[in-house]
Structure formats: structure tokens, C-alpha cells
Design a protein around this motif. Structure first.
Motif, PDB file in Angstrom:
ATOM      1  N   GLY A 246     -51.255-101.879 -30.635  1.00 40.96           N
ATOM      2  CA  GLY A 246     -52.337-100.617 -30.829  1.00 40.96           C
ATOM      3  C   GLY A 246     -53.751-101.012 -30.546  1.00 40.96           C
ATOM      4  O   GLY A 246     -54.589-100.165 -30.614  1.00 40.96           O
ATOM      5  N   CYS A 247     -53.781-102.073 -29.609  1.00 39.57           N
ATOM      6  CA  CYS A 247     -55.313-102.417 -29.255  1.00 39.57           C
ATOM      7  C   CYS A 247     -55.337-102.892 -27.852  1.00 39.57           C
ATOM      8  O   CYS A 247     -55.969-104.079 -27.501  1.00 39.57           O
ATOM      9  CB  CYS A 247     -56.025-103.378 -30.140  1.00 39.57           C
ATOM     10  N   GLY A 248     -54.476-102.308 -26.779  1.00 35.16           N
ATOM     11  CA  GLY A 248     -54.551-102.673 -25.502  1.00 35.16           C
ATOM     12  C   GLY A 248     -55.931-102.747 -24.878  1.00 35.16           C
ATOM     13  O   GLY A 248     -56.875-102.400 -25.507  1.00 35.16           O
ATOM     14  N   PHE A 249     -55.859-103.680 -23.952  1.00 32.79           N
ATOM     15  CA  PHE A 249     -57.199-104.265 -23.028  1.00 32.79           C
ATOM     16  C   PHE A 249     -57.739-102.998 -22.110  1.00 32.79           C
ATOM     17  O   PHE A 249     -56.809-102.785 -21.316  1.00 32.79           O
ATOM     18  CB  PHE A 249     -57.101-105.341 -22.350  1.00 32.79           C
ATOM     19  N   SER A 250     -58.949-102.659 -22.230  1.00 36.07           N
ATOM     20  CA  SER A 250     -59.268-101.559 -21.281  1.00 36.07           C
ATOM     21  C   SER A 250     -59.404-102.442 -19.895  1.00 36.07           C
ATOM     22  O   SER A 250     -59.533-103.655 -19.809  1.00 36.07           O
ATOM     23  CB  SER A 250     -60.681-101.127 -21.530  1.00 36.07           C
ATOM     24  N   GLU A 251     -59.387-101.675 -18.704  1.00 34.82           N
ATOM     25  CA  GLU A 251     -59.515-102.215 -17.602  1.00 34.82           C
ATOM     26  C   GLU A 251     -61.044-102.870 -17.387  1.00 34.82           C
ATOM     27  O   GLU A 251     -61.052-104.056 -16.955  1.00 34.82           O
ATOM     28  CB  GLU A 251     -59.729-101.167 -16.267  1.00 34.82           C
ATOM     29  N   GLU A 252     -61.805-102.112 -18.056  1.00 34.05           N
ATOM     30  CA  GLU A 252     -63.329-102.787 -18.012  1.00 34.05           C
ATOM     31  C   GLU A 252     -63.105-104.403 -19.118  1.00 34.05           C
ATOM     32  O   GLU A 252     -63.811-105.411 -18.335  1.00 34.05           O
ATOM     33  CB  GLU A 252     -64.174-102.021 -18.882  1.00 34.05           C
TER      34      GLU A 252
END
Ligand code: A3P
Length: 328
Positions: A246-252
Motif C-alpha cells: 500500500g505504499c507503491g513508489f511514485s514515478e518521481e
């Protein structure tokens, strides 16, 4: 030999444990068979009842589950660094993983709270990252319920897990006052074949989580990972794990290199060389911190086992997995 109707209680287990089948040949702990698994007595007498009586899972909880010596320490480091990255950026020089053994950053449910006082556990901020070696079938119903925890399981090739376990036992046993110098790999392999080992049988342990990972869930899901796949693609495995937690990495974040920073911080080489994990330091459970880190490769069993022993174990594993559709 259980599990019985209803949750295991302190009184019930105090009465039941002395009557359970006993195995004392697998150092350092006496094991008892309960629910089809060989578990340490202390976990049965105190850890399991404490967990069933007092653990209130939260939907955001992440429970890291594994058969011992399958990559638990690595999983703990990766999950902790990922879930806590806003508070502890992986590049920070005082990151907890630079000061403490990963085992101490993520507590074991059935060992670290076996005194029954859950206040410390309750006080942990959400999302909590917790760990267990317990088989799926012995987890409290509310943990595996639809609104239970998210479970990440890691499995590992049995021969590698066995060799890792045997070497760990010999190195770590003196920390708990047991001399295991005369415990041979042949003995360990024979006990393993019969499933009479710490949290064994491994195949059954793995299959329970494998089955659970394939069920359609509303919650209480299981993400099933393989140690060997994590070695092949640590960044890809970490991204899958983060998404699931539930804490996927953002593209940034990916572009900033956060994923690679976490993989690097949690690499065997980096962790092994941290001061907290060197020079005979002990973790919170009194076990030598360096004993959790060794080679960390796939296929090292062949440096320790004869081909005959390997074959004997392959046959035992094949038999145990027959008809399951699962293979290592
Ligand atoms: P080996 O003994 O084969 O080297 P566990 O953490 O479940 O006790 O498993 C221990 C195994 O994981 C050991 O395997 C250990 O070296 C390996 N390990 C520990 N930390 C690791 C890391 N950061 N990356 C990869 N493997 C790691």
C-alpha cells in the motif's frame, strides 16, 4: 496434536504442550509437534497464546512471514526501509538500518511479545511492519480475515534453506547456551527429510502460504515471493512489494533513485558491514548479529552437501509437493 477448536490459550497450552510429540535432536531448541508442525516449546507455551489473546491486527499492518532461513532478514530490511521512507529516507546517515540489526527493526510476533504485554505493539505507528515464522494455519483468524493484515511471504529453495539453517545453528547456538558443534549436516538433512526441524516441514509451510496467495481475497491477502527471484531482480521485487504493502513508489521517486537506494541500503554487503552487525555484536534477542548474514546466493548447498544427500532431499521434496501444482 491440535490446532484445536478455539484459540490456543495459556492454560490450554500449559496442559497440552508436555503431552505433544517431542523432538530434541534439532538444536538449539526442543521442538513439539502442534498443528502438523514442529515448533519451539516457548512459542507454543507463550508466543502463540499471547498472539491469539492480545494481538489486534490493523488493516494497514504488513506481516512478513517465512520459513526460517529463507530471507527473513532481507525482507525485514526491505519492508522497513520502504514503509518508513518518509520518516527515514534511505540515504540518511542515521537510518535505523545503519544502527540496528534488521531483526530488531521488525519484531517477531511469537517471540518478541511472548510476555503477553501488547502495549508496545499497540504503540507502534501504522503501518506496522511485523514478522512471523508461524505457519498460515496457526495465525489468529482475525489476522487472515478480510480486514486482517497484508502478508508478504518469502520462500527459498529447500536445500539452500537447510544449509543456511545448519550453519546458522552452529554459529548462533552458543548465544543461547547450547553447543551444537557435533550436529552434522547429515543429521540435519535426515531430520529435515522427516520435517522434524524448526518450524518444519518446510514444504507444508510453503504450500499453506502458496495456497493462501492464490485465493481471491477481499483483504488479508498474501504476496508470495521467492528468494531466488529477489536475488535476480531486487528492484522489481521491491516495487511489487511496495505496491502490495500500500505504499507503491511514485514515478518521481523512481526517477530520484529511491528504489535503488533502498535496494543498496538493504544489500547483504552493506548490511553485513554496518557496525551494528559486526564484531560479535548481539541483537536484541542476544543472537550474534553477524550470524544473520552469510553468502546470500542461490545454489550454495552444493558447496556443503554430497550429490547423494542432495538427491535424497530432492526426492523428499518432490514427494511432499506431489499433486500441489507448486515447485521450488
Ligand atoms: P545464506 O546462509 O545462504 O547465506 P533468514 O534471514 O531467513 O534467517 O535467512 C538467512 C539467509 O539470508 C542467509 O543465507 C543470509 O546470508 C541471507 N541474507 C541475509 N541478509 C541478506 C540480504 N540483505 N540480501 C540477501 N540475502 C541475505
Amino acid at each position: 496434536d491440535g490446532p484445536h477448536d478455539g484459540a490456543p490459550t495459556y492454560a490450554g497450552m500449559a496442559k497440552l504442550v508436555p503431552a505433544l510429540p517431542l523432538e530434541t535432536r534439532c538444536p538449539p531448541f526442543a521442538l513439539r509437534r502442534y498443528g502438523g508442525f514442529w515448533l519451539p516449546e516457548a512459542a507454543l507455551r507463550r508466543g502463540l497464546p499471547a498472539l491469539h489473546a492480545g494481538f489486534a491486527p490493523r488493516r494497514a499492518d504488513v506481516l512478513l512471514a517465512s520459513y526460517p532461513k529463507s530471507g527473513t532478514t532481507w525482507l525485514k530490511a526491505l519492508a522497513f526501509a520502504t514503509v518508513r521512507r518518509a520518516v527515514h529516507p534511505p540515504s540518511s546517515i542515521d537510518h535505523p538500518l545503519r544502527r540496528r540489526n534488521p531483526q530488531d527493526c521488525v519484531p517477531f510476533l511469537e517471540f518478541d511479545f511472548d510476555h503477553g504485554d501488547m502495549a508496545e505493539l499497540e504503540a507502534l505507528p501504522s503501518p506496522r511492519v511485523l514478522a512471523t515464522h508461524l505457519p498460515y494455519s496457526l495465525l489468529p483468524d482475525r489476522v487472515v480475515a478480510d480486514d486482517g493484515a497484508r502478508i508478504v511471504y518469502v520462500c527459498r529453495d529447500p536445500k539452500d534453506a537447510l544449509v543456511s539453517s545448519w550453519l546458522f545453528t552452529r554459529k548462533a547456538s552458543p548465544s543461547v547456551g547450547v553447543d551444537s558443534d557435533s550436529y552434522s549436516l547429515q543429521e540435519a538433512a535426515e531430520l529435515f527429510r522427516e520435517g522434524r526441524c524448526f518450524y518444519g516441514p518446510q514444504c507444508r509451510h510453503v504450500l499453506e502460504y502458496w495456497d493462501a496467495s492464490r485465493r481471491p481475497f477481499g483483504g488479508g491477502e498474501v504476496l508470495f515471493l521467492r528468494y531466488e527471484e529477489m536475488l535476480r531482480d531486487p528492484a522489481g521485487s521491491l516495487k511489487t512489494m511496495a505496491e502490495f504493502m500500500g505504499c507503491g513508489f511514485s514515478e518521481e521517486e523512481v526517477a530520484r533513485g529511491v528504489v535503488d537506494e533502498i535496494v543498496d541500503l538493504c544489500s547483504l554487503e552493506k548490511l553485513k558491514n554496518m557496525e551494528a552487525n559486526r564484531d560479535g555484536r548481539r541483537n536484541a534477542s542476544g543472537i550474534r548479529s553477524d550470524s544473520f548474514f552469510r553468502k546470500g546466493v542461490a545454489g550454495d548447498w552444493s558447496s556443503h552437501m554430497s550429490p547423494e544427500m542432495g538427491k535424497m532431499l530432492d526426492e523428499a521434496v518432490e514427494e511432499a509437493l506431489q499433486g500441489s501444482g507448486f515447485s521450488f
